[in-house]
Design an enzyme around this catalytic site. Structure first.
Site, mmCIF file in Angstrom:
data_model
loop_
_atom_site.group_PDB
_atom_site.id
_atom_site.type_symbol
_atom_site.label_atom_id
_atom_site.label_comp_id
_atom_site.label_asym_id
_atom_site.label_seq_id
_atom_site.Cartn_x
_atom_site.Cartn_y
_atom_site.Cartn_z
ATOM 1 N N SER A 129 -3.202 3.426 15.362
ATOM 2 C CA SER A 129 -1.798 3.033 15.151
ATOM 3 C C SER A 129 -1.228 3.805 13.970
ATOM 4 C CB SER A 129 -1.687 1.525 14.941
ATOM 5 O OG SER A 129 -2.583 1.095 13.953
ATOM 6 N N GLU A 188 2.008 3.938 11.055
ATOM 7 C CA GLU A 188 3.045 3.146 10.378
ATOM 8 C C GLU A 188 4.190 4.029 9.876
ATOM 9 O OE1 GLU A 188 1.593 0.070 7.732
ATOM 10 O OE2 GLU A 188 3.091 0.672 6.250
ATOM 11 N N THR A 246 7.707 -0.833 8.700
ATOM 12 C CA THR A 246 7.699 -1.735 7.547
ATOM 13 C C THR A 246 9.024 -2.488 7.398
ATOM 14 O OG1 THR A 246 8.442 -0.032 6.012
ATOM 15 C CG2 THR A 246 6.068 -0.275 6.280
ATOM 16 N N ASP A 290 6.438 -8.954 -1.346
ATOM 17 C CA ASP A 290 6.549 -9.164 -2.792
ATOM 18 C C ASP A 290 8.011 -9.387 -3.130
ATOM 19 O OD1 ASP A 290 3.787 -8.680 -3.594
ATOM 20 O OD2 ASP A 290 4.148 -6.648 -2.861
ATOM 21 N N ALA A 342 1.338 -15.694 3.343
ATOM 22 C CA ALA A 342 1.390 -15.182 4.719
ATOM 23 C C ALA A 342 0.762 -16.139 5.730
ATOM 24 C CB ALA A 342 0.694 -13.823 4.780
ATOM 25 N N TYR A 379 -7.538 -6.885 2.229
ATOM 26 C CA TYR A 379 -7.690 -6.113 0.989
ATOM 27 C C TYR A 379 -9.166 -5.941 0.622
ATOM 28 C CZ TYR A 379 -2.776 -7.183 0.869
ATOM 29 O OH TYR A 379 -1.448 -7.291 1.215
ATOM 30 N N HIS A 431 -6.775 -8.122 -3.362
ATOM 31 C CA HIS A 431 -5.334 -8.108 -3.628
ATOM 32 C C HIS A 431 -5.096 -8.192 -5.143
ATOM 33 C CE1 HIS A 431 -1.201 -9.750 -3.903
ATOM 34 N NE2 HIS A 431 -1.003 -8.948 -2.870
ATOM 35 N N GLN A 463 -5.289 -2.688 3.386
ATOM 36 C CA GLN A 463 -4.680 -1.807 2.391
ATOM 37 C C GLN A 463 -5.501 -0.522 2.395
ATOM 38 O OE1 GLN A 463 -2.327 -0.480 0.876
ATOM 39 N NE2 GLN A 463 -1.743 -2.340 -0.232
ATOM 40 N N PHE A 509 1.455 4.713 -6.739
ATOM 41 C CA PHE A 509 1.402 3.763 -5.636
ATOM 42 C C PHE A 509 0.115 2.937 -5.693
ATOM 43 C CE2 PHE A 509 2.438 3.428 -0.954
ATOM 44 C CZ PHE A 509 3.743 3.056 -1.182
ATOM 45 N N HIS A 542 -5.575 2.938 11.216
ATOM 46 C CA HIS A 542 -4.119 2.721 11.115
ATOM 47 C C HIS A 542 -3.625 3.660 10.014
ATOM 48 C CE1 HIS A 542 -0.305 0.407 10.948
ATOM 49 N NE2 HIS A 542 -0.378 0.593 9.640
#
Ligand code: FAD
Length: 283
Positions: free
Chosen positions: A12, A14, A45, A105, A119, A141, A145, A172, A212, A262
């Site tokens: 997949s 994104e 997203t 967030d 979530a 994660y 996280h 992630q 990031f 992904h």
């Protein structure tokens, strides 16, 4: 390290929703190139608090109309149940059957936390409102996280999303292959038996990557950081180095049984295509 080859391999890609006409035109080309690889879906997203609501919707609908399944991300932070209900209904009307369900967030300056805290509450709400109309992916994660109280708590919280009715997870991004397999093993010990698809971030620009990664808690191993820093502004060398490292990461993931890949494409086709080409996924 255990092998996990239980699932058909998923692929997949994104995207983020383009903000300008130029961005939309670029994304059209990127989508056309990546569609040749026949991915299972493209995901798009969603800005927390609904900031990209219409753009996410439009992008998802355009992709779906071109014959490849599209999955909107849906973050619940700062949203009301009514907002989410409306979005689910709009997606159902367009024949969308996959959703990436997230907390998101709260953007700085935004006060309202809305009607959802985590979530797992969104997953539960989607199931209650729409039954099995959507296949639900959630975030995972492997490197924990950034706001989690502890790795154990984070894992328990991940399980809450699965117990609420998620069908699969996307991680992630990470560059430590051991973190992923350790996480998958820990999930198995908790009885979590669903595809946990590794999220892959190609490397094209290191200052952006460092920034990031600091924000989202992805670890850049020292040897990678140091290696990338050596290249300064030499973009071709950064891309070659990134291509080699990420190809090797993907190869190890697939060899040891990850259920697919992904890609966080950042709306660029070539870095992702180069890696997939190295791995033998021909277009
Ligand atoms: P949660 O699963 O709710 O977890 C958030 C934190 O709360 C964790 O520390 C967790 O341990 C803790 N927690 C969870 N449940 C509970 C509970 N019941 N009680 C106590 N603590 C709990 N962000 C966007 O804004 N838009 C996007 O489109 C987007 N797409 C993403 C796609 C992927 C694949 C990933 C991995 C992340 C994405 N993000 C996106 C980022 C994501 O929104 C942030 O990482 C956010 O901080 C957490 O979202 P989550 O769904 O993982 O939250």
């Amino acid at each position: 390290m255990q092998t996990q080859k239980k699932y058909q391999q998923l692929l997949s890609f994104e995207f983020y929703p383009p903000k300008t006409e130029e961005g939309a035109l670029n994304l059209k080309g990127v989508h056309q190139k990546l569609a040749k690889l026949k991915p299972d879906f493209f995901s798009v997203t969603f800005g927390a608090g609904g900031s990209t609501r219409d753009k996410t919707f439009d992008t998802v609908v355009k992709i779906q109309e071109q014959g490849v399944s599209a999955a909107p991300h849906l973050s619940c932070v700062a949203s009301t149940k009514d907002n989410i209900r409306q979005m689910l209904s709009s997606y159902q009307q367009k024949g969308i059957t996959k959703i990436v369900a997230l907390r998101g967030d709260i953007p700085s300056g935004m006060m309202s936390a809305g009607e959802f805290r985590y979530a797992n509450e969104l997953v539960d709400f989607i199931r209650t409102e729409t039954g099995n109309a959507f296949q639900i992916h959630v975030a995972a994660y492997p490197e924990v996280h950034p706001q989690a109280k502890s790795a154990t708590e984070d894992l328990r919280n991940f399980k809450r999303k699965i117990d609420a009715g998620a069908n699969a997870a996307i991680t992630q991004y990470f560059y430590n292959v051991e973190a992923y397999f350790y996480f998958v093993d820990a999930c198995e010990k908790l009885g979590i038996d669903l595809p946990i698809v590794p999220g892959i971030m190609p490397i094209t620009n290191y200052s952006q990557l460092f920034r990031f990664s600091d924000m989202c808690g992805a670890d850049i191993p020292r040897w990678m950081r140091k290696g990338l820093e050596c290249f300064g502004d030499d973009r071709a060398s950064i891309i070659a180095f990134g291509n080699e490292i990420v190809t090797r990461l993907c190869q190890q993931l697939l060899d040891y049984g990850a259920p697919g890949l992904h890609f966080y494409t950042m709306n660029q086709a070539d870095p992702t295509l180069a890696i997939l080409d190295n791995l033998g996924f021909g277009a």
